[in-house]
Design a protein around this motif. Structure first.
Motif, mmCIF file in Angstrom:
data_model
loop_
_atom_site.group_PDB
_atom_site.id
_atom_site.type_symbol
_atom_site.label_atom_id
_atom_site.label_comp_id
_atom_site.label_asym_id
_atom_site.label_seq_id
_atom_site.Cartn_x
_atom_site.Cartn_y
_atom_site.Cartn_z
ATOM 1 N N LYS A 592 0.857 -1.194 0.000
ATOM 2 C CA LYS A 592 0.000 0.000 0.000
ATOM 3 C C LYS A 592 0.890 1.239 0.000
ATOM 4 O O LYS A 592 1.747 1.383 0.870
ATOM 5 N N VAL A 593 0.693 2.100 -0.985
ATOM 6 C CA VAL A 593 1.478 3.330 -1.094
ATOM 7 C C VAL A 593 0.578 4.501 -0.714
ATOM 8 O O VAL A 593 -0.417 4.783 -1.395
ATOM 9 N N LEU A 594 0.911 5.154 0.384
ATOM 10 C CA LEU A 594 0.165 6.333 0.856
ATOM 11 C C LEU A 594 0.945 7.574 0.426
ATOM 12 O O LEU A 594 2.046 7.837 0.928
ATOM 13 N N TRP A 595 0.378 8.314 -0.520
ATOM 14 C CA TRP A 595 1.057 9.476 -1.118
ATOM 15 C C TRP A 595 0.414 10.741 -0.538
ATOM 16 O O TRP A 595 -0.709 11.080 -0.853
ATOM 17 N N LEU A 596 1.149 11.429 0.318
ATOM 18 C CA LEU A 596 0.650 12.639 0.970
ATOM 19 C C LEU A 596 1.282 13.857 0.293
ATOM 20 O O LEU A 596 2.499 14.043 0.344
ATOM 21 N N LYS A 597 0.440 14.668 -0.334
ATOM 22 C CA LYS A 597 0.950 15.863 -1.024
ATOM 23 C C LYS A 597 0.580 17.098 -0.205
ATOM 24 O O LYS A 597 -0.542 17.232 0.286
ATOM 25 N N VAL A 598 1.540 17.992 -0.064
ATOM 26 C CA VAL A 598 1.329 19.171 0.762
ATOM 27 C C VAL A 598 0.789 20.333 -0.050
ATOM 28 O O VAL A 598 0.453 21.374 0.522
ATOM 29 N N ARG A 599 0.701 20.171 -1.367
ATOM 30 C CA ARG A 599 0.050 21.176 -2.218
ATOM 31 C C ARG A 599 -1.175 20.524 -2.856
ATOM 32 O O ARG A 599 -1.107 19.405 -3.365
ATOM 33 N N GLU A 600 -2.274 21.243 -2.858
ATOM 34 C CA GLU A 600 -3.532 20.654 -3.337
ATOM 35 C C GLU A 600 -3.447 20.253 -4.801
ATOM 36 O O GLU A 600 -4.034 19.257 -5.219
ATOM 37 N N ASN A 601 -2.720 21.025 -5.611
ATOM 38 C CA ASN A 601 -2.609 20.715 -7.039
ATOM 39 C C ASN A 601 -1.354 19.907 -7.352
ATOM 40 O O ASN A 601 -0.947 19.789 -8.508
ATOM 41 N N GLY A 602 -0.717 19.335 -6.338
ATOM 42 C CA GLY A 602 0.474 18.525 -6.552
ATOM 43 C C GLY A 602 0.143 17.207 -7.240
ATOM 44 O O GLY A 602 -0.980 16.694 -7.148
ATOM 45 N N TRP A 603 1.124 16.646 -7.919
ATOM 46 C CA TRP A 603 0.931 15.406 -8.682
ATOM 47 C C TRP A 603 1.031 14.186 -7.772
ATOM 48 O O TRP A 603 1.754 14.194 -6.772
ATOM 49 N N GLY A 604 0.269 13.125 -8.118
ATOM 50 C CA GLY A 604 0.360 11.848 -7.419
ATOM 51 C C GLY A 604 0.274 10.711 -8.408
ATOM 52 O O GLY A 604 -0.452 10.804 -9.407
ATOM 53 N N PRO A 605 0.995 9.602 -8.206
ATOM 54 C CA PRO A 605 1.011 8.496 -9.172
ATOM 55 C C PRO A 605 -0.264 7.666 -9.121
ATOM 56 O O PRO A 605 -0.951 7.604 -8.095
ATOM 57 N N LYS A 606 -0.577 7.018 -10.235
ATOM 58 C CA LYS A 606 -1.724 6.108 -10.293
ATOM 59 C C LYS A 606 -1.422 4.854 -9.479
ATOM 60 O O LYS A 606 -0.301 4.370 -9.459
ATOM 61 N N GLY A 607 -2.457 4.340 -8.836
ATOM 62 C CA GLY A 607 -2.301 3.145 -8.023
ATOM 63 C C GLY A 607 -2.007 3.441 -6.569
ATOM 64 O O GLY A 607 -2.195 2.569 -5.710
ATOM 65 N N ALA A 608 -1.542 4.659 -6.264
ATOM 66 C CA ALA A 608 -1.287 5.048 -4.874
ATOM 67 C C ALA A 608 -2.545 5.680 -4.275
ATOM 68 O O ALA A 608 -3.413 6.176 -4.996
#
Length: 634
Positions: A592-608
């Motif tokens: 399980k990959v938990l991707w926490l972005k600190v900017r609302e418009n930040g990019w995140g990978p698919k599947g996370a």
């Protein structure tokens, strides 16, 4: 001496679609549909001529699945003697069993709604892509249904695996690729079984278009069930690959216009039916995307198995039916060899699982090798530390940080705990707890002189269940823009390492930081006494190396139990393709990959699992909930 040939007797039900045997089989099929799909509102209709297509179809508006037994059941068996719920009957009629599983998959996972303004070609290809997608979703949750799906797929699409028309158009080749190679990409059949068709499709459409099609398959299985926009985007890409301008789908346009007007709107399960934009859920057909809406291609080519001249049914007067073609004989022999090899492979795999024999198969180990290399670079052996290019200050933990570690420990211990497994059995003799009703029944059987079937005692056996192991990797972006988050994230990282590595949980934690490259923050298996707090600064291209290093150090993709990787970043990353590849490597192995972005418009990978982290104080609760959920489901 003359010999007389007795014609095969045909059950009366096959000449009477309203025969009561079909009603009985329809009822039993509906129960099997409910078992596979998890829905209790489905209706099954089984009799000759029930569906408009050649094999089966599902209509979401009526929650109704219709099956054509004349094309699914071999030699016209007595329908009164068929029970799809029974494993033996499914083995006797595997194509019918697979058709049921396929339509149940549509009922469980098809949630598409199209609008009047949608491109007809994109709609057509989206419906085609839905076929392998829902079968992939089904075997993810019910892997035991894969043999039935394989049987129905080969029953309908078998000839496409071994024999193709050399003059086939790109449109026909892509249609076959979606239905067959899509299932290979989704795990229903093996890549080896589809190799002949893959080579043919690559020859027809070209290497570049073929690679683009494989990328579509990769993205297809990452879409949510109700992601109509995503399916339409993939459908448009496939239409471009197939050189399909959408001019042949007049009935698609008519259906979408009718949906906009309300006369043909169909309510998909879990959807609201018609909306203000004229949404219409289109019925899809099993098992190879036979056209539920839309016209046959203008060039006359048919998708295999659509009930017309393509697929498994040969037309009168053709070589395939006359038996005079060496190519047809070779295709049949090749198909038989493939099926025999597949059945043998399945049997061997089942036997190996029973005796726990590990067979090393040839596979691509590039990701594992990259993970080992990254781990050796970032976490050198011998307990030392790599030459850090990121400055880290070790601080004494505060009382608040110690309290946070204790809170995390309690929450994770509660999620990890497994109670003992209790099994209660009925037995014929003590020891055990007597059941008075069964004792009376036993006495009656003895008195009557009949066989004693009563079991008057109950016995409970207990088995201690081992708690699942926990492995946590933390990957922290320490580029200049992350400076406001350093203290909060470092604090929670220390609390996690302290809680997970405690004797109570016996877990393992490792942490890395990265800007232009990855560096160690918490070594694997260590329980730091002080809080390592990095200093922000530098670039932001070291994320892939960080993820691979955590995999290699913690053995995430090759182990079992609860495995979680937490990434904290602002999402402003230059090498997104490399990050996506590393993330996919982890998620495919169950991490399980938990991707926490600190900017609302930040990019995140698919599947996370992507979350927007607006407040640094929420980092601890978010990570704690993710770990608890992973432990509960492990």
């Amino acid at each position: 001496m003359t010999t007389s040939t007795t014609p095969r007797r045909t059950c009366k039900a096959w000449t009477d679609p309203e025969h009561r045997s079909w009603a009985q089989l329809s009822s039993l099929t509906g129960q099997r549909l409910a078992e596979v799909s998890g829905r209790r509102d489905l209706i099954a209709v089984v009799h000759p001529g029930a569906p408009e297509s050649a094999y089966a179809e599902f209509e979401p508006a009526k929650a109704e699945a219709r099956f054509a037994p004349e094309n699914l059941l071999v030699d016209e068996p007595d329908p009164a003697r068929i029970d799809p719920r029974d494993y033996t009957d499914r083995c006797l009629h595997p194509a019918f069993a697979g058709a049921i599983c396929h339509e149940a998959a549509h009922a469980a996972y098809t949630r598409l709604e199209f609008s009047n303004g949608d491109d007809p070609a994109a709609v057509h290809w989206a419906i085609q892509l839905e076929e392998p997608r829902i079968e992939h979703r089904l075997i993810e949750n019910r892997p035991g249904d894969r043999p039935w799906l394989r049987s129905s797929m080969k029953h309908v699409l078998g000839p496409a695996l071994v024999s193709r028309d050399e003059e086939e158009t790109p449109k026909g080749a892509v249609s076959s690729a979606v239905l067959v190679l899509g299932r290979a990409a989704g795990g229903v059949i093996s890549e080896r079984e589809a190799a002949l068709l893959a080579a043919h499709v690559e020859k027809v459409i070209g290497v570049q278009a073929y690679e683009e099609l494989r990328e579509v398959f990769t993205e297809l299985f990452l879409l949510a069930d109700d992601d109509t926009a995503g399916m339409l985007a993939l459908g448009a890409r496939v239409a471009k690959i197939a050189q399909d301008d959408g001019s042949d789908y007049q009935s698609v346009k008519d259906a979408l216009r009718a949906g906009a007007g309300g006369s043909a709107s169909a309510e998909a399960p879990g959807q609201g039916g018609q909306n203000g934009q004229g949404s219409v859920a289109v019925a899809v057909v099993m098992p190879c995307g036979a056209r539920s809406v839309g016209d046959p291609p203008a060039d006359g080519s048919n998708a295999p198995g659509d009930g017309e001249s393509g697929g498994a049914q040969a037309q009168p007067g053709t070589d395939a039916q006359d038996g005079g073609s060496d190519d047809a004989d070779g295709a049949a022999d090749g198909l038989a060899a493939l099926i025999i090899a597949s059945v043998t492979e399945t049997a061997v795999n089942a036997a190996q699982r029973r005796v726990k024999v590990l067979v090393v198969k040839e596979r691509d180990n590039s990701d594992q090798q990259q993970a080992k290399k990254a781990a050796a670079t970032v976490f050198p052996s011998g307990g030392g530390t790599a030459a850090r290019h990121v400055r880290v200050a070790d601080k004494k933990p505060t009382e608040e940080q110690t309290r946070q570690a204790r809170t995390l420990l309690r929450a994770l211990a509660a999620a990890q705990y497994r109670d003992e497994d209790r099994t209660t059995l009925r037995v014929t003799a003590p020891p055990g707890r007597p059941v008075m009703r069964e004792l009376v029944r036993r006495a009656s059987q003895i008195h009557a002189g009949t066989d004693i079937t009563a079991k008057p005692w109950t016995r409970t056996s207990r088995r201690q269940v081992q708690n699942p192991p926990l492995r946590v990797g933390i990957s922290l972006d320490v580029s200049g823009s992350m400076d406001p988050w350093m203290n909060a994230v470092a604090s929670t990282g220390w609390a996690l390492a302290h809680a997970v590595a405690s004797p109570r949980l016996a877990g393992t934690v490792a942490a890395t930081v990265w800007n232009g490259a990855a560096a160690p923050l918490i070594a694997p298996g260590k329980r730091p006494e002080k809080v390592p707090t990095p200093v922000a600064g530098g670039g932001s291209s070291g994320c892939p190396q960080s993820l691979y290093a955590l995999d290699g150090a913690l053995d995430l993709t090759a182990s079992e139990g609860a495995r979680v990787v937490v990434v904290v970043t602002d999402g402003d990353l230059p090498n997104r393709d490399e990050i996506q590849k590393a993330t996919t490597h982890l998620t495919r192995a169950g991490v399980k990959v938990l991707w926490l972005k600190v900017r609302e418009n930040g990019w995140g990978p698919k599947g996370a699992h992507v979350e927007y982290l607006a407040d640094p104080a929420n980092f601890g609760p978010l990570v704690g909930r993710a770990l608890a959920k992973a432990l509960t489901s492990a």
